[in-house]
Design an enzyme around this catalytic site. Structure first.
Site, PDB file in Angstrom:
ATOM      1  N   SER A  53      43.876  43.128  36.192  1.00 48.83           N
ATOM      2  CA  SER A  53      44.143  42.786  37.586  1.00 48.83           C
ATOM      3  C   SER A  53      43.157  41.708  38.070  1.00 48.83           C
ATOM      4  O   SER A  53      43.097  40.636  37.476  1.00 48.83           O
ATOM      5  CB  SER A  53      44.106  44.061  38.437  1.00 48.83           C
ATOM      6  OG  SER A  53      44.644  43.822  39.722  1.00 48.83           O
ATOM      7  N   HIS A  99      51.333  49.191  37.961  1.00 48.13           N
ATOM      8  CA  HIS A  99      50.080  48.424  37.926  1.00 48.13           C
ATOM      9  C   HIS A  99      49.036  49.227  37.157  1.00 48.13           C
ATOM     10  O   HIS A  99      48.088  49.773  37.721  1.00 48.13           O
ATOM     11  CB  HIS A  99      49.610  48.107  39.344  1.00 48.13           C
ATOM     12  CG  HIS A  99      48.518  47.070  39.400  1.00 48.13           C
ATOM     13  ND1 HIS A  99      48.697  45.778  38.940  1.00 48.13           N
ATOM     14  CD2 HIS A  99      47.241  47.130  39.843  1.00 48.13           C
ATOM     15  CE1 HIS A  99      47.577  45.100  39.117  1.00 48.13           C
ATOM     16  NE2 HIS A  99      46.678  45.894  39.654  1.00 48.13           N
ATOM     17  N   ASP A 122      55.390  46.590  38.105  1.00 49.69           N
ATOM     18  CA  ASP A 122      54.134  46.426  38.849  1.00 49.69           C
ATOM     19  C   ASP A 122      54.430  46.103  40.321  1.00 49.69           C
ATOM     20  O   ASP A 122      54.990  45.050  40.622  1.00 49.69           O
ATOM     21  CB  ASP A 122      53.312  45.298  38.212  1.00 49.69           C
ATOM     22  CG  ASP A 122      51.883  45.236  38.726  1.00 49.69           C
ATOM     23  OD1 ASP A 122      51.649  45.610  39.893  1.00 49.69           O
ATOM     24  OD2 ASP A 122      51.006  44.801  37.962  1.00 49.69           O
TER      25      ASP A 122
END
Length: 231
Positions: free
Chosen positions: A122, A210, A176
């Site tokens: 991320s 995610h 995600d």
């Protein structure tokens, strides 16, 4: 940890996974927003290679605009998670310099740049991409999980000349909700304009949000085995 770490603040309390044999390569892995290096040190220990050292530093705690200015671990400020969101250019560049100092510390301790992989998840993956592409030292490659390329409009011009030889493994969950997979695909497209296109792998995982998954970690292990063989 050998050598003086006082001049490299990120190293003083970084989570590390030592190699079982003589360490001839290093993976520096950067966590995501609000996390610490410990969770990724644990994850990487499940796919460890005996001659590789894993270093997972902790981001400083700063107010984050995206989260109503709450103070949390963050490599730089985030205003939004879309390709056209405003970006904290000064913060991104400062964070990249801190990671480059960490890379140079490992080099001084005997691990050559071409035996160092930079990675992250991320926001950490975003910083790893920006740092590796602008690094003056020719690194082995990048592991970029569920992320994007910060300051993407500056590329390919902003890239260092040695960046074209970087190997990049980019992975993304197809469901995600935070960093949509479309953003990941746009990032892969941009990366192919910066490095040799065949050296960019973009893998997506059905049903994954995610987060990481076992198949992704297996792909990371395979990528590292090829890129950082025993010497």
């Amino acid at each position: 940890m050998c050598g003086n770490t006082m001049s490299v603040p990120l190293l003083t309390d970084a989570a590390t996974v030592s190699g079982a044999e003589r360490e001839t390569a290093a993976v520096i892995f950067l966590h995501g927003l609000g996390d610490t290096g410990h969770s990724w040190a644990d994850a990487l220990s499940t796919i460890r290679l005996p001659h590789v050292k894993y270093i997972c530093p902790h981001a400083p705690r700063i107010p984050v605009t995206l989260n109503m200015k709450m103070v949390m671990p963050s490599w730089f400020d985030l205003m939004g998670l879309s390709p056209d969101a405003p970006e904290d250019e000064a913060g991104i560049k400062k964070a990249a310099e801190n990671i480059k100092a960490l890379i140079e510390h490992e080099m001084k301790n005997g691990i050559p740049a071409n035996r160092i992989v930079l990675g992250g998840f991320s926001q950490g993956g975003a910083l790893s991409l920006y740092t590796a592409l602008t690094c003056p030292h020719p690194l082995a490659g990048i592991v970029a999980l569920s992320c994007w390329l910060p300051l993407h409009r500056a590329f390919p011009q902003a890239a260092n000349g040695s960046a074209k030889d970087l190997a990049i493994l980019q992975c993304h969950g197809e469901l995600d909700p935070m960093v949509p997979v479309r953003f990941g695909a746009l990032t892969a497209e941009k990366l192919r304009s910066v490095v040799t296109p065949a050296r960019v792998q973009f893998k997506t995982y059905p049903g994954v949000m995610h987060s990481s998954c076992p198949q992704e970690m297996a792909a990371v292990k395979e990528f590292l085995e090829k890129l950082l063989p025993p010497v």
